[in-house]
Enzyme design. Structure first.
Site, PDB file in Angstrom:
ATOM      1  N   GLU A   1      -7.379   0.839  -4.244  1.00  0.00           N
ATOM      2  CA  GLU A   1      -7.380   0.731  -2.687  1.00  0.00           C
ATOM      3  C   GLU A   1      -8.624   0.178  -2.128  1.00  0.00           C
ATOM      4  OE1 GLU A   1      -5.803   4.266  -1.919  1.00  0.00           O
ATOM      5  OE2 GLU A   1      -3.634   3.668  -2.740  1.00  0.00           O
TER       6      GLU A   1
ATOM      7  N   ASP B   1     -13.454   5.216   1.546  1.00  0.00           N
ATOM      8  CA  ASP B   1     -11.863   4.955   1.911  1.00  0.00           C
ATOM      9  C   ASP B   1     -11.253   6.466   1.560  1.00  0.00           C
ATOM     10  OD1 ASP B   1      -9.271   4.773   1.663  1.00  0.00           O
ATOM     11  OD2 ASP B   1      -8.953   3.376   0.227  1.00  0.00           O
TER      12      ASP B   1
ATOM     13  N   ASP C   1       0.843  -1.182  -0.063  1.00  0.00           N
ATOM     14  CA  ASP C   1       0.061   0.069   0.090  1.00  0.00           C
ATOM     15  C   ASP C   1       0.991   1.148   0.105  1.00  0.00           C
ATOM     16  OD1 ASP C   1      -1.674   2.179   0.498  1.00  0.00           O
ATOM     17  OD2 ASP C   1      -2.427   1.374   2.536  1.00  0.00           O
TER      18      ASP C   1
ATOM     19  N   LYS D   1       2.621  11.543  -3.154  1.00  0.00           N
ATOM     20  CA  LYS D   1       1.765  10.757  -3.979  1.00  0.00           C
ATOM     21  C   LYS D   1       0.585  11.956  -4.752  1.00  0.00           C
ATOM     22  CE  LYS D   1      -1.730   6.975  -3.110  1.00  0.00           C
ATOM     23  NZ  LYS D   1      -2.306   6.238  -2.362  1.00  0.00           N
TER      24      LYS D   1
END
Lengths: 615, 235
Positions: free
Chosen positions: A171, A193, A8, A72
């Site tokens: 994810e 999420d 992850d 990210k």
């Protein structure tokens, strides 16, 4: 046999996990600090070595200009895309950035995939150490709403880290996999999420068939620039103003900004359980920022951010042709779902208590490990059918986009288009591929422009079929077939954003000079750096105490500190990084009362000043 | 992005062992996954005749069963060529399922196979009996936009909204009627196939379906347009 791991690669934390075949369940691999959470922070030491994770996070305070977090947010984006982020994130973008962003860290410049590769390399070293074997294949997770460029950037990061990325998994889908395995439930599930920098909502159907369980994604939506970071920034905006009122302009004190951020994040974490939290922060002008934040006030500040998650939720439900009441289970994933307002908002919308039994930080990595095991041929009775989050289109006359693969199509998915020439002896046809839901090309995300070569001839004679295929990782492939000659054309596709193959090769070659040091060697260097920092700080604090409040330090305390310092120096002479770390902790404990007294004195002085103001 | 290297062959023999495959997903002799023949159609992919009545639970079951076999998950350790074949076949499977699941897309696809939905043949056809109402609708839409821009009174706006909502309901129910008609002609098509009707008879049915699709596309655009206008007014 080489193992395949699940990773992850998060905005705030990254984790690595594997399927424990004996126990038949996935597990996270702990790092050198005992936790599986690796802060997604990278720092470049003045000596050129790369520092990743916890020690890099500490350097956010001491060497912010050499350290980066939340990289990210920059993956697969061009300089023009990130202007908004630059206002609130301390990213130092190199002015020479063209298609790919280049970030300056100290005296060196890196692309976001390179920085992410450092994080992946660190995690890989955890796994290598754990298994005492080389791990070189991985399933890596990405936000479901990541576009093609963001996915390609993630795959490039894997390649740069020496990992074969077998699959990118969304994810929320990975979380559903871990959840489904854990709960053994079937039916319609919504996965909400909310992570450090991204928000995803996915609606899934969990189906039992005679061959095994199918996890079919019905729809997905999200925002790849919405996360806990934004909550931090909202708190920071309030603090900035209040600190300005105390006579300190944070713009002229960049060294304090990370201290403020750290204190506010601690307060945010406290507010997940408590009704109020207190921020105490010494300021460079000798004053103190002392602030009690109440839950109601906090909720008011962050409500606009939480509300922004709901439009994607409605869209995803609409696309799945379901109402909130038809959702049988709601699963919460990502650290930001610990925020009470988030839980309340989700619960009210769906009218049911969401599931949060699984650790929201770990569940995505665990799911990735399950998918890794499926690809290895271990688990045979689970199948994931995911979708593409965005429609794929090509530009037609007048800048209008013709959609050829609609969003929420199960992947792999494909579409064919026929092209011909418009004028005699035309040698090429320009094709522009885009992703997005808007009508006009200028409002969609450009993926690639390329030219189809055609043999010269009369207008309209050429008949070329172009095939667009989105693979199981959500990444586009393009091929062309000349229907007249039967020839297969190779297509030179220059990605609009991102590294081309030649550049990836070049970086790979260059990175040999920064090749991995031995794991424990690296840990030793980091632990030693950390020890030196703590020893210096202790020395300074003792001197200051002597100065400001002689006699407050008790003999017992003094003995404890001296003992810890001596033990740490002794450990520093050896090569055992774990021992060094252990005595760093001991020294930190021994100096805690000292640090608290210093803080209290600073506070007292600040309040004294206030009293004086009033007189 | 990369260009895959394998070329689909039209021959019905296995690329690996040369046994006859009969166009199957996997070679009956050696079990290797086979390239998609050119012009493979969605109905045939599922082993179904080109009929428009499809039992959706049965289609879903076929979809799941083929997903287990064709998905790239099963080919991670296979050769690069086989990985590409799995990508081709599983994307075809998903495309086919997406299309055949939807009764309108299904008709559209069938007509496309017969070469009847090319650019130029696809058009939005205004049903003549609707013309007057469409004029009226466009007038109301214009009035609403004008009123919105010039800040018309609440009463005017409410009046116009009501008019539009009435029109929307009308066109929505019309869309339902068009869909019913499409479904009726679809059954006719299936019966024609069963009774072995000749090409001319089939072509006639297809032409009618084509005409219904054009009408449908027109009405659907009207419904979407009004809906969008009403939503804009809300925000």
């Amino acid at each position: 046999m080489a193992r395949t791991v699940g990773i992850d690669l998060g905005t705030t934390y990254s984790l690595i996990a594997y399927q424990d075949k004996r126990e038949g369940r996935p597990k996270c691999i702990p790092g050198p600090y005992g936790t599986p959470l690796c802060p997604s922070v990278v720092s470049v030491d003045p000596n050129g070595s790369i520092i990743v994770g916890e020690p890099a996070r500490r350097r956010l305070l001491t060497q912010p200009e050499r350290t980066i977090y939340s990289v990210k947010r920059l993956m697969g984006r061009g300089p023009a895309d990130v202007q908004n982020e630059l206002k609130i994130f301390p990213f130092r973008i190199d002015p020479a950035s063209s298609n790919v962003i280049r970030v300056r860290l100290g005296d060196r410049v890196f692309t976001p995939p390179e920085i992410s590769a450092f994080i992946l390399r660190e995690l890989k070293s955890w796994a290598d150490e754990y298994f005492q074997d080389v791990v070189d294949r991985a399933v890596v997770t990405v936000p479901a709403y990541f576009n093609d460029a963001q996915r390609q950037a993630t795959r490039d990061a894997g390649r740069l880290a020496g990992l074969e990325v077998l699959r990118l998994v969304n994810e929320p889908t990975a979380a559903a996999l871990a959840y489904g395995l854990h709960e053994k439930k079937r039916g319609r599930v919504a996965v909400y999420d909310f992570g450090g920098g991204t928000f995803d909502i996915s609606i899934l159907k969990l189906i039992s068939t005679t061959d095994g369980d199918i996890y079919q994604v019905l729809s997905t939506n999200g925002d790849t620039h919405l996360g806990g970071d934004d909550i931090d920034n909202a708190l920071q905006a309030v603090a900035r103003e209040e600190i300005r009122a105390r006579g300190v302009d944070l713009d002229t004190h960049p060294e304090v900004v990370q201290e403020v951020r750290k204190a506010l994040i601690a307060a945010k974490h406290e507010l997940s359980d408590a009704d109020k939290a207190t921020v105490k922060l010494p300021l460079p002008n000798g004053g103190v920022y002392f602030r009690e934040i109440k839950r109601a006030e906090y909720d008011k500040w962050i409500r606009p951010i939480v509300d922004r998650t709901m439009a994607p939720v409605r869209q995803a439900l609409g696309d799945a042709k379901l109402t909130p009441a038809e959702i049988e289970e709601v699963v919460l994933v990502g650290g930001s779902t610990r925020v009470p307002l988030v839980r309340r908002t989700v619960e009210e919308f769906f009218g049911r208590t969401p599931h949060a039994e699984l650790n929201p930080d770990e569940v995505v990595a665990l799911g990735a490990a399950v998918q890794a095991d499926i690809l290895e041929g271990g688990v045979k009775d689970m199948l994931l059918l995911d979708v593409t989050p965005l429609s794929l289109g090509i530009e037609t006359m007048g800048g209008v986009v013709a959609k050829i693969i609609p969003r929420n199509s199960t992947i792999p998915a494909s579409a064919q288009e026929m092209f011909t020439t418009g004028v005699e002896n035309q040698t090429g046809i320009d094709i522009h591929v885009l992703q997005g839901e808007r009508e006009l090309a200028k409002d969609c995300r450009s993926l690639a422009r390329f030219q189809l070569k055609v043999p010269p001839g009369p207008a309209g004679l050429a008949r070329i079929e172009v095939k667009y295929l989105i693979d199981a990782s959500g990444i586009l492939q393009v091929s062309a077939h000349d229907l007249r000659t039967g020839e297969q054309h190779s297509i030179e596709v220059q990605p609009s954003y991102g590294l081309d193959d030649a550049e990836v090769e070049r970086i790979l070659e260059e990175s040999i000079e920064y090749a991995e040091q031995d794991f424990s060697e690296r840990q030793l260097i980091e632990a030693r750096n950390e020890a030196e920092t703590v020893l210096n700080a202790t020395e300074k604090a003792l001197a200051r105490e002597q100065n400001e409040a002689p006699g407050e330090l008790s003999d017992d305390e003094r003995r404890a500190i001296d003992g810890a310092v001596a033990a740490l120096r002794e450990a520093l002479a050896g090569r055992d990084y774990k021992l060094v770390r252990q005595f760093v902790d001991v020294l930190n404990q021994a100096t805690t009362p000292l640090a608290e007294r210093m803080m209290n004195r600073a506070l007292a002085t600040a309040f004294e000043g206030k009293q004086l103001d009033k007189v | 992005m990369s260009a895959p290297s394998i070329t689909a062959t039209t021959s019905a023999t296995c690329w690996s062992c040369s046994a006859a495959t009969g166009g199957a997903h996997f070679c009956p002799a050696c079990g290797k996954i086979q390239p998609l023949p050119r012009g493979a159609d969605y109905f045939g992919f599922f082993g179904l005749p080109q009929k428009l009545a499809i039992d959706l639970p049965d289609l879903e079951q076929r979809f799941h069963s083929l997903s287990w076999k064709l998905h790239p998950d099963n080919f991670v350790r296979a050769s690069e060529d086989e990985r590409q074949l799995s990508l081709d076949r599983s994307s075809q499977l998903n495309d086919a399922y997406r299309t055949l699941q939807n009764p309108v897309a299904r008709v559209e696809y069938l007509l496309g196979l017969a070469g009847m939905r090319k650019e130029g043949q696809k058009k939005q056809q205004a049903p003549p009996e609707l013309l007057e109402e469409v004029f009226e609708l466009n007038e109301s839409l214009d009035e609403l936009r004008d009123a919105r821009e010039s800040g018309g009174s609440a009463a005017t706006m409410a009046g116009l909204r009501e008019k539009l909502e009435t029109a929307q309901h009308k066109f929505e129910s019309l869309l339902v009627d068009v869909d019913k008609e499409l479904s009726r002609v679809s059954s006719e098509w299936d019966r024609a196939l069963d009774s072995g009707a000749d090409d001319a008879a089939r072509k006639k049915i297809m032409e009618r379906m084509n005409e219904i699709l054009n009408r449908r596309s027109y009405v659907r655009n009207l419904v979407n347009g009004v809906r969008q206008e009403l939503v804009t007014g809300d925000s």
